[in-house]
Design a protein around this motif. Structure first.
Motif, short mmCIF file in Angstrom:
data_model
loop_
_atom_site.label_atom_id
_atom_site.label_comp_id
_atom_site.label_asym_id
_atom_site.label_seq_id
_atom_site.Cartn_x
_atom_site.Cartn_y
_atom_site.Cartn_z
N PRO A 96 -4.20 -40.95 -22.81
CA PRO A 96 -4.05 -40.68 -21.38
C PRO A 96 -3.57 -41.94 -20.65
CG PRO A 96 -6.36 -41.01 -21.90
CD PRO A 96 -5.61 -41.05 -23.20
N ASN A 97 -3.21 -41.77 -19.42
CA ASN A 97 -2.68 -42.89 -18.64
C ASN A 97 -3.70 -43.38 -17.64
OD1 ASN A 97 -0.13 -42.77 -19.93
ND2 ASN A 97 0.30 -40.95 -18.71
N ILE A 98 -3.84 -44.69 -17.58
CA ILE A 98 -4.76 -45.29 -16.63
C ILE A 98 -4.34 -44.91 -15.21
CG2 ILE A 98 -5.52 -47.52 -15.69
CD1 ILE A 98 -6.60 -46.93 -18.47
N GLY A 105 -2.31 -31.76 -20.68
CA GLY A 105 -1.39 -32.21 -21.74
C GLY A 105 -2.08 -33.17 -22.68
N HIS A 106 -2.88 -34.06 -22.12
CA HIS A 106 -3.61 -34.99 -22.97
C HIS A 106 -4.74 -34.29 -23.72
CE1 HIS A 106 -1.61 -37.83 -20.12
NE2 HIS A 106 -1.25 -38.30 -21.29
N LEU A 107 -5.21 -33.19 -23.15
CA LEU A 107 -6.21 -32.40 -23.88
C LEU A 107 -5.59 -31.84 -25.16
CD1 LEU A 107 -8.96 -30.97 -24.10
CD2 LEU A 107 -7.93 -29.04 -22.92
N THR A 277 9.77 -52.39 -21.66
CA THR A 277 9.76 -50.93 -21.49
C THR A 277 8.77 -50.26 -22.44
OG1 THR A 277 11.44 -50.63 -23.15
CG2 THR A 277 12.21 -50.94 -20.89
N TYR A 278 8.54 -49.01 -22.14
CA TYR A 278 7.71 -48.14 -22.98
C TYR A 278 8.24 -48.16 -24.42
CZ TYR A 278 5.52 -43.58 -24.23
OH TYR A 278 4.81 -42.55 -24.80
N PHE A 279 9.56 -48.10 -24.54
CA PHE A 279 10.19 -48.10 -25.85
C PHE A 279 9.86 -49.38 -26.63
CE2 PHE A 279 13.82 -49.63 -28.38
CZ PHE A 279 13.91 -48.62 -29.31
N ARG A 281 7.41 -51.45 -26.17
CA ARG A 281 5.98 -51.49 -26.53
C ARG A 281 5.73 -50.60 -27.75
NH1 ARG A 281 5.97 -51.96 -21.02
NH2 ARG A 281 5.65 -49.77 -20.51
N ASP A 282 6.44 -49.49 -27.82
CA ASP A 282 6.27 -48.64 -29.00
C ASP A 282 6.83 -49.30 -30.27
OD1 ASP A 282 4.78 -46.29 -29.24
OD2 ASP A 282 6.05 -45.27 -27.77
N MET A 283 7.92 -50.05 -30.13
CA MET A 283 8.45 -50.73 -31.31
C MET A 283 7.49 -51.83 -31.79
SD MET A 283 10.94 -48.88 -31.93
CE MET A 283 10.96 -49.62 -33.55
N ASP A 305 8.07 -33.34 -24.34
CA ASP A 305 8.99 -33.99 -23.41
C ASP A 305 9.37 -35.40 -23.88
OD1 ASP A 305 6.32 -34.61 -23.08
OD2 ASP A 305 6.45 -34.92 -20.92
N GLN A 306 8.74 -35.86 -24.98
CA GLN A 306 9.08 -37.18 -25.49
C GLN A 306 9.82 -37.14 -26.83
OE1 GLN A 306 6.12 -40.28 -25.02
NE2 GLN A 306 5.20 -39.25 -23.27
N ILE A 307 10.44 -36.01 -27.10
CA ILE A 307 11.15 -35.89 -28.38
C ILE A 307 12.24 -36.95 -28.53
CG2 ILE A 307 12.78 -34.42 -29.65
CD1 ILE A 307 11.01 -32.04 -28.98
N1 ARG Z 1 0.55 -42.36 -22.49
C1 ARG Z 1 1.70 -41.62 -22.87
C2 ARG Z 1 1.88 -40.40 -21.97
O1 ARG Z 1 0.93 -39.90 -21.43
C3 ARG Z 1 1.62 -41.13 -24.31
C4 ARG Z 1 1.61 -42.20 -25.36
C5 ARG Z 1 1.94 -41.66 -26.70
N2 ARG Z 1 1.98 -42.62 -27.75
C6 ARG Z 1 2.96 -43.51 -27.95
N3 ARG Z 1 2.85 -44.34 -28.96
N4 ARG Z 1 3.98 -43.60 -27.16
O2 ARG Z 1 2.97 -39.95 -21.78
#
Ligand code: ARG
Length: 527
Positions: A96-98, A105-107, A277-279, A281-283, A305-307
């Protein structure tokens, strides 16, 4: 596992194709689309060839042996654990997001992710569950702006609803005053540079949110091995950026740094103001996980939505030479039966509202039960609704279906389990784990139940291979339905077949209990 043995036998005959269950029982236990000769032996009763298929009938004795195993928990678990021996997986779920409430969706991510984790674990994989908390990113710039502009309390006194309200307000106001977006970007730069005020507000928001999330996990009965949020990777980003640059896969574009791909849009490594970026951080996360755990498999349970995002991440991981099997279980969205999923508060569904309503409904089903039991029914119903549908598809949230006692629901399974318990309570037969003599005359309903029970292990394996807990959920529904058909037709207590029927009851109850446990759903002894 019968299916495993059969696959071996078929291999020896040169057949390596798909082994299915025929849709109708009279066509046997397994079927293959080929002409294969199998001689009767300890496993095979007979084969029949029909229209290009070979239908395979398994010996009753072999089916029963497989079913008996289900009552010996320790031995069963040892056997199940051989499947993934020596293999390691990391699963990224919940996340989930702070400063935003825990949404529906997180459920989905939490329920499905936890079930996949449990399934791999029981199959002997070393599993690492990681809650990739959304605790970094430009949204914090926005939140800080909103807090500084409109908040009247001390930051630590804010609730998660206050934070959401402030965040929403930012967006409505920023539409009128676009310069607020610049302000937000500036605050995020400050945050990334470790500036004290920004960090202080951020830290407090984290504490507020985590307190709330912990409550949710407690209610759901979920425990995730670790919570390394996005901010954990801050000091790990320079190394992965360097690795990407060294490989020569990054490129400057209008002041930003990007990676281009052959057949999808580019990913952003650094923005023009140098923020990450999010990207990226994921790398950094991929690199960390690969180096730390050397996993064979990394699963992401994140919305569909993150495909694109994950395709970019996986492709980049490949370019960097990171070797693991990457899987995105892209769960679909949830919709109300009546239309879009929305509430009085806005466009995100708050889990707490759903739980409240489920409790009300559960009270109707089981009015004289304790709060704890009602809770188990309510949570079980919500989770089962999630887990019994293909993760990839959008799902419909329909209260009638969620709580239905005779349909495809969590309460129906809990109810069937409790029914088994009440039978076991009435019998004087203390322990009926095995069956010494095969009854000569099986009733068709009994045979049908035995056949279903015998598939337990292969369903677990299939569910893991397909990253789909619904395989188990559907299987449990079939077991329950077949038990109930049998139960509705025959008496158990005091009959000459009592020993045998108690055996069936005992096994059904073990399967339901273990299966529901894997799905994260509690069983109830009396309902
Ligand atoms: N916090 C993100 C969101 O709610 C999901 C993170 C999923 N995990 C990842 N490694 N990007 O959209």
């Amino acid at each position: 596992m019968i299916r495993g043995e059969l696959i071996e036998l078929l291999k020896k005959k040169g057949f390596e194709g798909k082994v299915d269950h025929p849709g109708v029982e009279k066509f046997g236990d397994y079927a293959v689309r080929a002409d294969v000769d199998l001689e009767p032996d300890d496993l095979i009763e007979k084969t029949e060839k029909v229209a290009g298929f070979t239908n395979i009938f398994i010996k009753k004795e072999a089916l029963l042996k497989e079913v008996e195993k289900l009552n010996y928990e320790i031995e069963l678990k040892n056997e199940l654990a051989t499947h993934g021996k020596g293999k390691t997986m990391v699963i990224d779920y919940s996340a989930p997001n702070i400063a935003k409430p825990f949404g529906i969706g997180h459920l989905r991510s939490t329920d499905i992710g936890q079930a996949i984790y449990n399934i791999y674990k029981i199959l002997g994989w070393k599993c690492i569950g990681d809650n990739h908390l959304g605790d970094w990113g430009t949204q914090f710039g926005k939140l800080i702006v909103a807090i500084k502009k409109w908040n009247e309390k001390a930051v630590e006194e804010l609730s998660i609803d206050d934070l959401e309200r402030l965040y929403v307000k930012f967006h409505t106001e920023a539409e009128k005053n676009p310069e607020m977006e610049d302000e937000a970007r500036e605050w995020f730069v400050k945050l990334e540079n470790g500036e004290a005020e920004a960090k202080d507000i951020w830290q407090k928001c984290i504490e507020i949110s985590l307190k709330e999330f912990d409550k949710v996990y407690e209610v759901l009965g979920v425990k995730i091995d670790q919570t390394l949020g996005e901010s954990f990777y801050l000091d790990k980003m320079p190394a992965v950026i360097e690795a990407m640059e060294k490989k020569g896969i990054t490129k400057k574009s209008e002041g930003a740094e990007i990676i281009e791909f052959k057949n999808m849009s580019p990913a952003m490594v650094k923005k023009s103001n140098e923020t990450t970026t999010y990207f990226t951080r994921d790398m950094a996360t991929v690199k960390y996980r690969i180096e730390k755990w050397k996993p064979d498999l990394i699963i992401y349970e994140v919305g569909s939505d993150q495909i694109l995002h994950f395709r970019q991440v996986f492709e980049t991981a490949k370019m960097l030479g990171y070797r693991a099997n990457f899987v995105h279980v892209a769960h679909g969205m949830m919709r109300w039966a009546t239309g879009k999923f929305s509430t009085r508060k806005g466009d995100t569904i708050h889990l707490s509202e759903v739980i409240e309503k489920a409790m009300e409904e559960a009270k109707k089903i089981a009015p004289e039960n304790t709060k704890e039991k009602i809770m188990a029914v309510a949570i079980g119903a919500i989770k089962f609704n999630d887990l019994s549908q293909d993760p990839k598809k959008d799902i419909i949230f329909d209260w009638e279906r969620v709580m239905s006692m005779d349909g495809n629901s969590g309460p129906y399974l809990q109810y069937t389990y409790a029914r088994c318990q009440s039978v076991l309570e009435k019998t004087k037969i203390l322990e009926q784990k095995n069956i010494n003599e095969v009854p000569i005359d099986f009733k068709p309903e009994e045979m049908s139940l035995v056949r279903e029970l015998s598939k337990f292990e292969e369903k677990l394996v299939e569910s893991a291979e397909r990253f789909n807990p619904a395989v188990i959920a559907e299987y449990l529904l079939l077991v329950a339905r077949k038990y109930n058909e049998f139960y509705g037709k025959y008496r158990i207590i005091g009959e000459t077949e009592e020993v045998w029927r108690i055996f069936l009851t005992k096994t059904t109850s073990s399967v339901l209990k273990l299966g529901l446990e894997l799905l994260g759903i509690k069983t109830i002894e009396k309902m």
